[in-house]
Design a protein around this motif. Structure first.
Motif, short mmCIF file in Angstrom:
data_model
loop_
_atom_site.label_atom_id
_atom_site.label_comp_id
_atom_site.label_asym_id
_atom_site.label_seq_id
_atom_site.Cartn_x
_atom_site.Cartn_y
_atom_site.Cartn_z
N TYR A 85 -118.28 15.64 -44.51
CA TYR A 85 -116.96 15.23 -44.04
C TYR A 85 -117.03 14.68 -42.61
O TYR A 85 -116.47 13.63 -42.30
CB TYR A 85 -115.98 16.42 -44.09
N LEU A 86 -117.74 15.39 -41.72
CA LEU A 86 -117.85 14.95 -40.33
C LEU A 86 -118.57 13.61 -40.22
O LEU A 86 -118.19 12.75 -39.42
CB LEU A 86 -118.58 16.01 -39.50
N ASP A 87 -119.60 13.43 -41.03
CA ASP A 87 -120.33 12.16 -41.03
C ASP A 87 -119.43 11.03 -41.54
O ASP A 87 -119.45 9.91 -41.02
CB ASP A 87 -121.60 12.26 -41.88
N LYS A 88 -118.64 11.35 -42.57
CA LYS A 88 -117.74 10.34 -43.13
C LYS A 88 -116.70 9.91 -42.09
O LYS A 88 -116.32 8.75 -42.02
CB LYS A 88 -117.03 10.93 -44.36
N ARG A 89 -116.28 10.86 -41.24
CA ARG A 89 -115.33 10.54 -40.19
C ARG A 89 -116.00 9.93 -38.96
O ARG A 89 -115.33 9.54 -38.01
CB ARG A 89 -114.55 11.80 -39.76
N GLY A 90 -117.33 9.85 -38.99
CA GLY A 90 -118.06 9.15 -37.93
C GLY A 90 -118.11 9.89 -36.61
O GLY A 90 -118.23 9.26 -35.55
#
Length: 290
Positions: free
Chosen positions: A39-44
């Motif tokens: 999730y954190l990676d998806k939100r950059g």
């Protein structure tokens, strides 16, 4: 800490909880690690901004935070309930954690003390509220708090303007893009107290709300209060389907700043709403708008 003093006690409990949640995120177990970091990676979000804002994670367990505090032996269940971190069941009078299986945002006051938390659901199949916040306590009043102000106040002063957004992630994302004169109203409609707080730092507000219907309604509610306080107001409406977080990630800082420069006056903004709703087509409708 002087735990005989309730205010000091609440600050200390929140500080310990903030560290606990952040440590959880950095050392999350294998079972939950993929979901959280995906999730954190998806939100950059990069590690440095996660650390700066003290973003954390509340495990899916019903008693993880409760057990952490009770094992420490400093605070009681009543203390944790007072801080809004645990909830007492009306059925069996047992306690359980308020935040479970959520990404945690620390809410800090102007001087940088942790006063509460916001939790965002992570599982797509979770049908509970997308965001939940700490309840109001003796140190946390939603209507008097602006998320990110402790980090943004120097930039607000130096720019002599503030960008007002809706959500935690909008603030974090804009900060990561080095746009730092930004705060959020933290899940409440804008209040008089929040506007008074802003007016200590600047008289110039740029209102930047989501382009959906709910976002536009929230902007309309805030306009009247801002004008009542005699502040200067400009409004930015992002393209349909965009919010500040998605826009700055997709288009970058320079394009975002150009959108800010294109901000509308109140009259232009309200006329665009009337136009969108098809309410400027007859003389009577134009009269109503005026």
């Amino acid at each position: 800490p002087d735990i005989s003093n309730e205010i000091t006690k609440l600050y200390d409990i929140n500080q310990r909880a903030a560290k606990y949640f952040h440590d959880n995120l950095m050392n999350v177990g294998e079972q939950e690690k993929e979901m959280v970091w995906e999730y954190l990676d998806k939100r950059g979000l990069d590690r440095s901004i996660i650390t700066k804002f003290g973003i954390g994670y509340a495990r899916g367990n019903w008693h993880a935070l409760e057990n952490f505090f009770i094992e420490e032996g400093v605070y009681t269940h009543s203390d944790l309930e007072l801080a809004g971190l645990v909830i007492r069941s009306e059925k069996d009078f047992k306690y359980h954690d308020r935040f479970r299986g959520r990404l945690i945002f620390q809410i800090l006051n102007e001087s940088g003390k942790v006063i509460g938390f916001g939790g965002r659901v992570l599982k797509s199949d979770d049908d509970s509220a997308k965001y939940i916040n700490s309840p109001e306590t003796r140190i946390y009043y939603k209507s008097k708090t602006l998320y990110g102000l402790n980090f943004a106040k120097d930039s607000i002063r130096s720019n002599d303007s503030v960008i007002l957004v809706e959500g935690y992630m909008d603030v974090v994302s804009l900060f990561q893009s080095e746009i730092m004169n930004v705060v959020a109203s933290s899940g409440t409609a804008l209040t008089e107290d929040q506007i008074s707080l802003i007016s200590r730092y600047t008289k110039n507000i740029v209102l930047l709300y989501d382009s959906d219907v709910a976002g536009i309604k929230a902007a309309k509610r805030g306009i009247e209060l801002i004008l009542d306080k005699g502040l200067n107001l400009k409004i930015v409406t992002l393209p349909d389907g965009e919010d500040p977080d998605s826009f700055v990630k997709t288009h970058g800082k320079a394009t975002f700043e150009r959108e800010i420069e294109k901000s509308q006056s109140i009259i232009s903004f309200i006329s665009s709403i009337y136009e969108r709703e098809g309410k400027l087509s007859t003389p009577d409708e134009k009269t109503d708008f005026v």
